[in-house]
Design a protein around this motif. Structure first.
Motif, mmCIF file in Angstrom:
data_model
loop_
_atom_site.group_PDB
_atom_site.id
_atom_site.type_symbol
_atom_site.label_atom_id
_atom_site.label_comp_id
_atom_site.label_asym_id
_atom_site.label_seq_id
_atom_site.Cartn_x
_atom_site.Cartn_y
_atom_site.Cartn_z
ATOM 1 N N HIS A 142 17.818 52.607 16.862
ATOM 2 C CA HIS A 142 17.071 52.096 15.717
ATOM 3 C C HIS A 142 15.564 52.131 15.968
ATOM 4 C CE1 HIS A 142 21.041 50.226 16.258
ATOM 5 N NE2 HIS A 142 21.193 50.632 15.010
ATOM 6 N N LEU A 143 15.166 51.911 17.228
ATOM 7 C CA LEU A 143 13.752 52.020 17.572
ATOM 8 C C LEU A 143 13.257 53.439 17.330
ATOM 9 C CD1 LEU A 143 11.227 50.648 18.752
ATOM 10 C CD2 LEU A 143 12.049 51.294 21.034
ATOM 11 N N ALA A 144 14.124 54.435 17.559
ATOM 12 C CA ALA A 144 13.746 55.835 17.355
ATOM 13 C C ALA A 144 13.480 56.148 15.888
ATOM 14 C CB ALA A 144 14.844 56.757 17.889
ATOM 15 N N HIS A 150 8.819 59.894 22.456
ATOM 16 C CA HIS A 150 8.304 59.552 23.783
ATOM 17 C C HIS A 150 7.838 58.101 23.864
ATOM 18 C CE1 HIS A 150 8.412 63.929 24.285
ATOM 19 N NE2 HIS A 150 8.444 63.667 25.583
ATOM 20 N N LEU A 151 7.308 57.593 22.786
ATOM 21 C CA LEU A 151 6.935 56.177 22.777
ATOM 22 C C LEU A 151 8.188 55.306 22.837
ATOM 23 C CD1 LEU A 151 4.944 53.872 22.610
ATOM 24 C CD2 LEU A 151 4.876 54.168 20.112
ATOM 25 N N MET A 152 9.239 55.698 22.130
ATOM 26 C CA MET A 152 10.498 54.955 22.192
ATOM 27 C C MET A 152 10.979 54.848 23.632
ATOM 28 S SD MET A 152 13.992 55.567 22.688
ATOM 29 C CE MET A 152 14.372 57.224 22.108
ATOM 30 N N TYR A 157 11.797 51.741 28.734
ATOM 31 C CA TYR A 157 11.641 51.642 30.188
ATOM 32 C C TYR A 157 10.714 50.507 30.606
ATOM 33 C CZ TYR A 157 13.518 56.446 30.136
ATOM 34 O OH TYR A 157 14.281 57.571 29.938
ATOM 35 N N THR A 158 9.641 50.283 29.848
ATOM 36 C CA THR A 158 8.623 49.306 30.259
ATOM 37 C C THR A 158 8.729 47.979 29.524
ATOM 38 O OG1 THR A 158 6.988 49.995 28.595
ATOM 39 C CG2 THR A 158 7.026 51.217 30.680
ATOM 40 N N CYS A 159 9.498 47.938 28.456
ATOM 41 C CA CYS A 159 9.635 46.734 27.615
ATOM 42 C C CYS A 159 8.327 46.360 26.931
ATOM 43 C CB CYS A 159 10.177 45.550 28.416
ATOM 44 S SG CYS A 159 11.798 45.842 29.152
ATOM 45 N N ARG A 160 7.456 47.310 26.714
ATOM 46 C CA ARG A 160 6.215 47.031 26.005
ATOM 47 C C ARG A 160 6.485 46.896 24.515
ATOM 48 N NH1 ARG A 160 2.093 51.977 25.124
ATOM 49 N NH2 ARG A 160 1.557 50.618 23.366
#
Length: 249
Positions: A142-144, A150-152, A157-160
């Protein structure tokens, strides 16, 4: 409090999450939300659904404290099935769903907003997936739909987090407004949809889902399988225990 539905002039149905303190839904809460959205869409008098929340933020995902207070895997399985049902209900709703997002939209909130047809957000809204810090995976599907590929991946990975303004620049948030105008802005967009021929709008929703390049229901279920693996390997409980104790906040 809980999940409530109200009907408004012009065929606008409003589904509201109000589960203090952070709108982290219990297992039953996710199923209640799924039922509310599906019932609103099935109503022949409904032309559009506004999904919003009361309180500090839109949605903080699953109730991890409930999960850790339950022995065995019942709560974990229930939460996964409940989220799958709720996200699917938003996506498959027979009419367009507008998500009105304020404050935090995290974890399960991403599943709801990402599967909505339109997102309107307040200036203080931010979006993120803290799943890796919780020993889980999911909702990257859903984030995609909200951010570039690449931001997704970086966010997973970083939880930003990203802001509503960033998502507006990508085109995934339609409008960014002051918090006090959020509900009004969502209803203004809803009125524009409700003004159209309802039969045509329902077919438009069906046709747009039909041309989606990703089967969101199957894709999300695939992600959930890795959450079960993490749990079997002990990573899930370890990170959830840290969250409940305050170590992993």
């Amino acid at each position: 409090m809980g999940i409530t539905t109200s009907s408004h002039a012009g065929g606008v149905a409003e589904v509201v999450m109000d589960t203090p303190p952070v709108n982290a839904l219990t297992v039953q809460g996710w199923f209640d939300l799924a039922d509310a959205v599906r019932q609103a869409g099935r109503d022949p008098g409904t032309r559009v659904v506004v999904l919003r929340a009361e309180g500090r933020g839109f949605n903080a995902g699953v109730d991890i404290k409930e999960m850790q207070a339950t022995t065995g895997f019942e709560a974990l399985v229930g939460a996964n099935r409940g989220c799958h049902a709720a996200f699917g209900a938003v996506y498959e709703c027979e009419v367009p769903v507008i998500a009105a997002v304020q404050g935090f939209c995290l974890g399960g909130g991403i599943g709801l907003a990402g599967n909505a047809d339109i997102v309107v957000a307040s200036e203080d809204a931010y979006f993120g997936l803290p799943e890796v810090k919780r020993g889980a995976l999911g909702a990257a599907t859903h984030l995609a739909r909200l951010v570039p590929q690449h931001l997704m991946r970086a966010m997973v990975y970083t939880c930003r987090n990203v802001t509503a303004a960033e998502l507006h620049a990508y085109g995934s948030v339609l409008e960014v407004v002051p918090r006090e105008r959020l509900r009004e802005a969502a209803f203004e967009v809803a009125a524009q949809i409700a003004d159209k021929d309802p039969y045509v709008i329902r077919r438009a929703k069906e046709s747009l889902n039909g041309i989606d390049p990703v089967d969101v229901n199957r894709s999300y279920r695939f992600e959930q399988g890795f959450t079960f693996e993490l749990n079997l390997m002990g990573a899930g409980d370890r990170h959830r225990d840290d969250f409940v104790s305050g170590k992993g906040a």
